[in-house]
Design a protein around this motif. Structure first.
Motif, short mmCIF file in Angstrom:
data_model
loop_
_atom_site.label_atom_id
_atom_site.label_comp_id
_atom_site.label_asym_id
_atom_site.label_seq_id
_atom_site.Cartn_x
_atom_site.Cartn_y
_atom_site.Cartn_z
N ASP A 1 -3.13 -8.72 -5.26
CA ASP A 1 -2.42 -7.58 -4.21
C ASP A 1 -1.44 -8.40 -3.70
N SER A 2 -0.31 -7.48 -3.50
CA SER A 2 0.78 -7.94 -2.90
C SER A 2 1.57 -6.90 -2.68
N PRO A 3 2.91 -6.74 -1.74
CA PRO A 3 3.66 -5.54 -1.29
C PRO A 3 4.25 -4.95 -2.72
N GLU A 4 4.41 -5.96 -3.64
CA GLU A 4 5.23 -5.35 -4.76
C GLU A 4 4.03 -4.36 -5.68
N LYS A 5 2.65 -4.92 -5.55
CA LYS A 5 1.89 -4.16 -6.17
C LYS A 5 1.55 -3.00 -5.72
N LEU A 6 1.54 -2.79 -4.56
CA LEU A 6 1.41 -1.68 -3.60
C LEU A 6 2.58 -0.69 -3.93
N THR A 7 3.50 -1.21 -3.90
CA THR A 7 4.88 -0.42 -4.22
C THR A 7 4.81 0.15 -5.71
N GLU A 8 4.34 -0.52 -6.47
CA GLU A 8 4.15 -0.33 -7.96
C GLU A 8 3.24 0.94 -8.09
N MET A 9 1.98 0.64 -7.62
CA MET A 9 0.95 1.70 -7.38
C MET A 9 1.22 2.91 -6.74
N LEU A 10 1.93 2.85 -5.64
CA LEU A 10 2.34 4.28 -5.13
C LEU A 10 3.39 4.90 -5.92
N GLU A 11 4.35 4.24 -6.62
CA GLU A 11 5.35 5.04 -7.47
C GLU A 11 4.76 5.49 -8.83
N THR A 12 3.66 4.72 -9.21
CA THR A 12 2.92 5.43 -10.49
C THR A 12 2.24 6.41 -10.08
N LEU A 13 1.66 6.47 -9.02
CA LEU A 13 0.79 7.73 -8.53
C LEU A 13 1.71 8.85 -8.27
N ASP A 14 2.82 8.43 -7.89
CA ASP A 14 3.81 9.67 -7.49
C ASP A 14 4.38 10.33 -8.88
N GLN A 15 4.29 9.45 -10.14
CA GLN A 15 4.81 9.95 -11.14
C GLN A 15 3.89 10.76 -12.01
N ALA A 16 2.48 10.41 -11.53
CA ALA A 16 1.34 11.00 -12.41
C ALA A 16 0.84 12.24 -12.02
N ASP A 17 0.82 13.13 -12.98
CA ASP A 17 0.18 14.49 -12.93
C ASP A 17 -1.45 14.32 -13.01
N TYR A 18 -2.01 13.32 -13.62
CA TYR A 18 -3.38 13.02 -13.76
C TYR A 18 -3.75 11.66 -13.76
N LEU A 19 -4.94 11.25 -13.16
CA LEU A 19 -5.17 9.81 -13.23
C LEU A 19 -6.61 9.65 -13.98
N VAL A 20 -6.67 8.81 -14.90
CA VAL A 20 -8.18 8.73 -15.59
C VAL A 20 -8.49 7.20 -15.42
N LEU A 21 -10.09 7.47 -15.05
CA LEU A 21 -10.79 6.22 -14.63
C LEU A 21 -11.87 6.43 -15.92
N SER A 22 -11.61 5.54 -17.00
CA SER A 22 -12.51 5.91 -18.09
C SER A 22 -13.85 5.26 -17.99
N SER A 23 -14.01 4.49 -16.81
CA SER A 23 -15.48 3.62 -16.56
C SER A 23 -15.32 3.21 -15.38
N ASN A 24 -16.50 2.64 -15.01
CA ASN A 24 -16.55 1.96 -13.59
C ASN A 24 -16.16 0.52 -13.58
N ARG A 25 -15.50 0.06 -14.56
CA ARG A 25 -15.28 -1.34 -15.10
C ARG A 25 -14.53 -1.90 -13.84
N LEU A 26 -13.59 -1.28 -13.37
CA LEU A 26 -12.56 -1.78 -12.34
C LEU A 26 -12.92 -1.59 -10.93
N TYR A 27 -13.40 -0.21 -10.55
CA TYR A 27 -13.69 0.24 -9.27
C TYR A 27 -14.86 -0.51 -8.83
N ASP A 28 -15.84 -0.70 -9.80
CA ASP A 28 -17.08 -1.35 -9.23
C ASP A 28 -17.13 -2.74 -9.32
#
Length: 459
Positions: free
Chosen positions: A376-403
């Motif tokens: 986690d860093s300010p740069e990571k947060l900026t990158e995440m927000l930019e990626t979400l802005d560009q995305a039409d869809y977001l795929v979580l293909s398992s619970n591996r990361l969010y769990d």
């Protein structure tokens, strides 16, 4: 993988079936045909061996090799012949070539030799040549195991010829790396899931709840405890080797940083044997008592364990009788997501859609990788927000990361909050499709995402 995984799966199936047969032989050798048959049936119904028989991993083969070593150790304890030591050495070399962490099988040869010597002394004082014979047998087993290991693990040696027995520095480096990962000394994203997992309790809980099912799991460990008491108090030596193997491997693997269910697969046959011993002996004691209530109780216990284990196996195997959830999700994406859409996916998990039905997978869309495991860093947060802005869809293909990430709240405060906001619908995304494949019985689903990650994220 050039379809080699299909070959590996076939090998896993063959080894798993062979293990059931070997357990029957071991049960007859130590106990009797009824206990042997019950043990083989319980192992055949246990869920984790069924799952691992579908995977190209080393654990099914390591379990077969371990069973061979345990069987020949029993032969040493009963007969103490040269042939028994030789066969044990062959099995030990095979087992260690498959998986180094089962090298503790070598302790069974020592225990079996001492057990045989003790039995001989009980009959008559063993002459000195006989003791020398047993010591030479152990040496023979060790030498044979090293020779077999040399043939079956050539990459562990520098070579170039058969007599080039200097250990390969690259192989030693690999062992050190694996040891660091197993011990939690090396930071590695798949290791985050093991944060704050209680040694022994966490693997035991997963083994009982999902690996075997509660009825079989509890029965097996009660059988292990009863066998231990009988071993100590009544000197029932037939329990020694399977009891010792269960104890050694569980203590070793259950106290590592990585406490994966499949690492304990080699003791499942011995645990099934302990369960079978407990159930059959309970029935026999009830029969000898002549009491109808006692017989009814023993029959109910046997029926409960068998039927509940069968039910859990039947529920679990429904996942193999329906399409894989990632396949279903990929087909949904092809049908509903316009070509060229931006699809964000998580690095360290599978990107969807997968190539399927002649379609190219992510080549049809704009793939937008996200890196939740990055620090986690300010740069990571900026990158995440930019990626979400560009995305039409977001795929979580398992619970591996969010769990796994929420187990490290001080390391990933931003990412933890990201998942909370995502699932709460606060980031501008709405859930349009969800695909699961849970164990199912009689129309009832049993979500298993609370189990160890590897139990659910692959199949």
């Amino acid at each position: 993988y050039d379809q080699v995984h299909l070959v590996g799966r076939a090998v896993s199936v063959l080894c798993s079936v062979l293990t059931v047969g070997l357990l029957y032989v071991l049960g007859r050798r130590l106990y009797d045909p009824w206990i042997a048959l019950m043990a083989a049936l319980l192992l055949a119904l246990a869920v984790l061996p069924i799952q691992q028989a579908h995977f190209f991993t080393v654990d099914s083969m390591a379990t077969t090799a371990s069973m061979l070593a345990l069987l020949f150790a029993v032969d040493i304890s009963q007969r103490g012949r040269w042939r028994d030591f030789l066969l044990f050495g062959l099995a030990l070399g095979f087992a260690v070539a498959v998986k180094v962490s089962v090298a503790s099988l070598s302790l069974l040869a020592v225990a079996a030799t001492l057990q045989y010597a003790h039995g001989q002394r009980a009959q008559a004082p063993a002459p000195r040549p006989r003791r020398q014979h047993l010591a030479a047998g152990l040496v023979l087993a060790g030498v044979v195991s090293l020779i077999v290991f040399r043939f079956l693990s050539p990459y562990a040696f520098t070579g170039p010829g058969l007599f080039g027995i200097e250990l390969n520095p690259a192989w030693l480096a690999n062992l050190r790396e694996v040891g660091d990962l197993m011990g939690g000394w090396r930071d590695f994203p798949p290791g985050h899931q093991w944060t704050d997992r209680t040694p022994l309790w966490f693997p035991w809980k997963n083994m009982v709840l999902v690996g075997m099912g509660p009825a079989l799991g509890i029965t097996a460990w009660v059988g292990w405890a009863v066998a231990g008491v009988l071993l100590v108090r009544r000197s029932q030596q037939r329990h020694l080797l399977p009891w010792l193997w269960i104890t050694i491997l569980f203590l070793h693997q259950g106290t590592q940083w990585v406490k994966s269910l499949r690492y304990l697969l080699p003791i499942y046959p011995a645990l099934a044997l302990m369960a079978a011993f407990l159930l059959v002996e309970a029935w026999r004691r009830a029969e000898r008592s002549g009491k109808t209530l006692a017989r009814a109780g023993a029959a109910a216990m046997i029926g409960t364990v068998l039927l509940s284990t069968l039910a859990w196996a039947s529920a679990f195997t429904t996942i193999y009788r329906r399409p894989h959830s990632r396949i279903e999700a990929s087909r949904w994406i092809y049908q509903h997501v316009p070509e060229g859409s931006g699809i964000a996916h998580e690095v360290w998990d599978d990107a969807l859609p997968v190539p399927l039905d002649g379609l190219p997978g992510m080549g049809r869309y704009r793939g937008l990788p996200m890196h939740p495991y990055a620090e986690d860093s300010p740069e990571k947060l900026t990158e995440m927000l930019e990626t979400l802005d560009q995305a039409d869809y977001l795929v979580l293909s398992s619970n591996r990361l969010y769990d796994s990430i929420p187990w490290l709240p001080m390391r990933y405060p931003v990412t933890t909050r990201y998942y909370e906001a995502l699932f709460a619908g606060e980031l501008g995304f709405e859930r349009v499709a969800e695909f699961t494949s849970y164990p199912t019985l009689l129309g009832l689903s049993f979500p298993d995402q609370g189990a160890e990650e590897a139990f659910s994220v692959y199949d």
